[in-house]
Write an enzyme that holds these catalytic residues in place. Structure first.
Site, PDB file in Angstrom:
ATOM      1  CG  ASP A   1      -3.313   3.522   6.864  1.00 36.02           C
ATOM      2  OD1 ASP A   1      -2.902   2.696   5.822  1.00 36.02           O
ATOM      3  OD2 ASP A   1      -3.959   4.409   7.113  1.00 36.02           O
TER       4      ASP A   1
ATOM      5  CB  SER B   1       4.854   5.275   4.348  1.00 38.91           C
ATOM      6  OG  SER B   1       5.346   6.519   5.227  1.00 38.91           O
TER       7      SER B   1
ATOM      8  CG  ASN C   1      -1.842   1.227   1.351  1.00 39.07           C
ATOM      9  OD1 ASN C   1      -2.458   1.531   0.374  1.00 39.07           O
ATOM     10  ND2 ASN C   1      -2.007   1.477   2.462  1.00 39.07           N
TER      11      ASN C   1
ATOM     12  CG  HIS D   1      -0.994   6.074   4.839  1.00 39.82           C
ATOM     13  ND1 HIS D   1      -2.176   6.021   4.799  1.00 39.82           N
ATOM     14  CD2 HIS D   1      -0.514   6.829   5.816  1.00 39.82           C
ATOM     15  CE1 HIS D   1      -2.675   6.998   5.648  1.00 39.82           C
ATOM     16  NE2 HIS D   1      -1.747   7.443   6.459  1.00 39.82           N
TER      17      HIS D   1
HETATM   18  C1  GRF Z   1      -2.647   8.759  -2.543  1.00 40.18           C
HETATM   19  O1  GRF Z   1      -2.278   9.794  -2.102  1.00 40.18           O
HETATM   20  C2  GRF Z   1      -2.359   7.518  -1.797  1.00 40.18           C
HETATM   21  O2  GRF Z   1      -1.357   7.543  -0.782  1.00 40.18           O
HETATM   22  C3  GRF Z   1      -3.403   7.349  -0.925  1.00 40.18           C
HETATM   23  O3  GRF Z   1      -4.616   7.699  -1.772  1.00 40.18           O
HETATM   24  C4  GRF Z   1      -4.303   8.783  -2.844  1.00 40.18           C
HETATM   25  C5  GRF Z   1      -4.509   7.846  -4.015  1.00 40.18           C
HETATM   26  O4  GRF Z   1      -4.246   8.876  -5.220  1.00 40.18           O
HETATM   27  N1  GRF Z   1      -3.826   5.972  -0.518  1.00 40.18           N
HETATM   28  P1  GRF Z   1      -4.685   8.350  -6.802  1.00 40.18           P
HETATM   29  O5  GRF Z   1      -5.910   7.556  -6.606  1.00 40.18           O
HETATM   30  O6  GRF Z   1      -3.567   7.342  -6.740  1.00 40.18           O
HETATM   31  O7  GRF Z   1      -4.480   9.402  -7.475  1.00 40.18           O
END
Ligand code: GRF
Length: 227
Positions: A153, A144, A115, A117
């Site tokens: 997370d 991260s 993932n 985050h």
């Molecule tokens: C990103 O900031 C990611 O860290 C979080 O959700 C957002 C997703 O953005 N988990 P996208 O859909 O890839 O534009």
């Protein structure tokens, strides 16, 4: 290296819920031969997720598994497993996937689920990370990439990238700058995995076969290992 002569491509399933700009960064890195990977399918839990169009434009198979049509989290996760398992992906990539996954799903894909985050974990798990960084008057913020564990997370972090917070920043500014670095570190992490430089044995991340006690740091387009 040309796409069709790559020795081993890491196969991916990407889960999204929204814009899919991280998905796009992964697609672009593959198309620019910076990432030896192949996206087997993109799954969205939201039928209207703009990220689906990004996949379709690149001729990637997509699936919508609308969580609202499933009575329980387990049933929803099982529907995803039914799509994912026959594809035998090396990694399942959560890219802005906004559903909490069941323990069964996480265990089923143990060591293969990652993932991204938008915070410097362990700071600011969950939502509204940019506003929390501002409210706490932090001077740095970031993103991260981590393996997924049962707790939200909280799995072992592989790599982090930092940005400076300017006194004029609002949450939108921070979100935009965090996305920019995410688009670099997510494909990069997957490439390290493809090169066998990153492994996860259930408890520990290994980088070049050595345990990673602190995350790798991405700065000035380079990885620093401070372990
Ligand atoms: C990103 O900031 C990611 O860290 C979080 O959700 C957002 C997703 O953005 N988990 P996208 O859909 O890839 O534009």
């Amino acid at each position: 290296m040309a796409k069709n002569v790559s020795p081993k491509k890491v196969s991916l399933v990407v889960l999204i819920s929204g814009d899919g700009s991280n998905l796009q960064a992964i697609i672009d890195a593959i198309n620019h031969h910076q990432l030896d990977a192949e996206i087997k399918t993109v799954i969205s839990n939201r039928p209207e997720a703009p990220g689906l169009r990004r996949a379709i434009k690149d001729n990637i198979t997509t699936h919508v598994i609308n969580h609202k049509e499933y009575p329980t989290r387990q049933a929803f996760d099982q529907a995803m497993i039914k799509i994912i398992d026959p594809l035998k992906p090396d990694l399942i990539i959560l890219a802005g996937f906004m559903r909490i996954l069941s323990e069964h799903f996480i265990d089923h894909y143990q060591n293969r689920l990652i993932n991204i985050h938008p915070s410097l974990l362990p700071k600011y798990k969950g939502l509204n990370t940019h506003q929390q960084a501002l409210d706490n008057k932090d001077i740095t913020h970031g993103s991260s990439v981590h393996f997924v564990s049962h707790e939200l997370d909280s799995g072992p972090v592989v790599i982090q990238a930092k940005i400076d917070i300017h006194h004029t920043d609002n949450a939108k500014d921070l979100a935009a700058r965090v996305l920019e670095i995410e688009h670099k570190i997510y494909p990069l992490t997957i490439q390290l995995f493809a090169q066998n430089r990153i492994k996860f044995n259930g408890n520990q991340v290994l980088f070049d076969n050595k345990p990673l006690k602190k995350p790798l740091l991405w700065k000035n387009e380079q990885i620093t290992n401070n372990n």
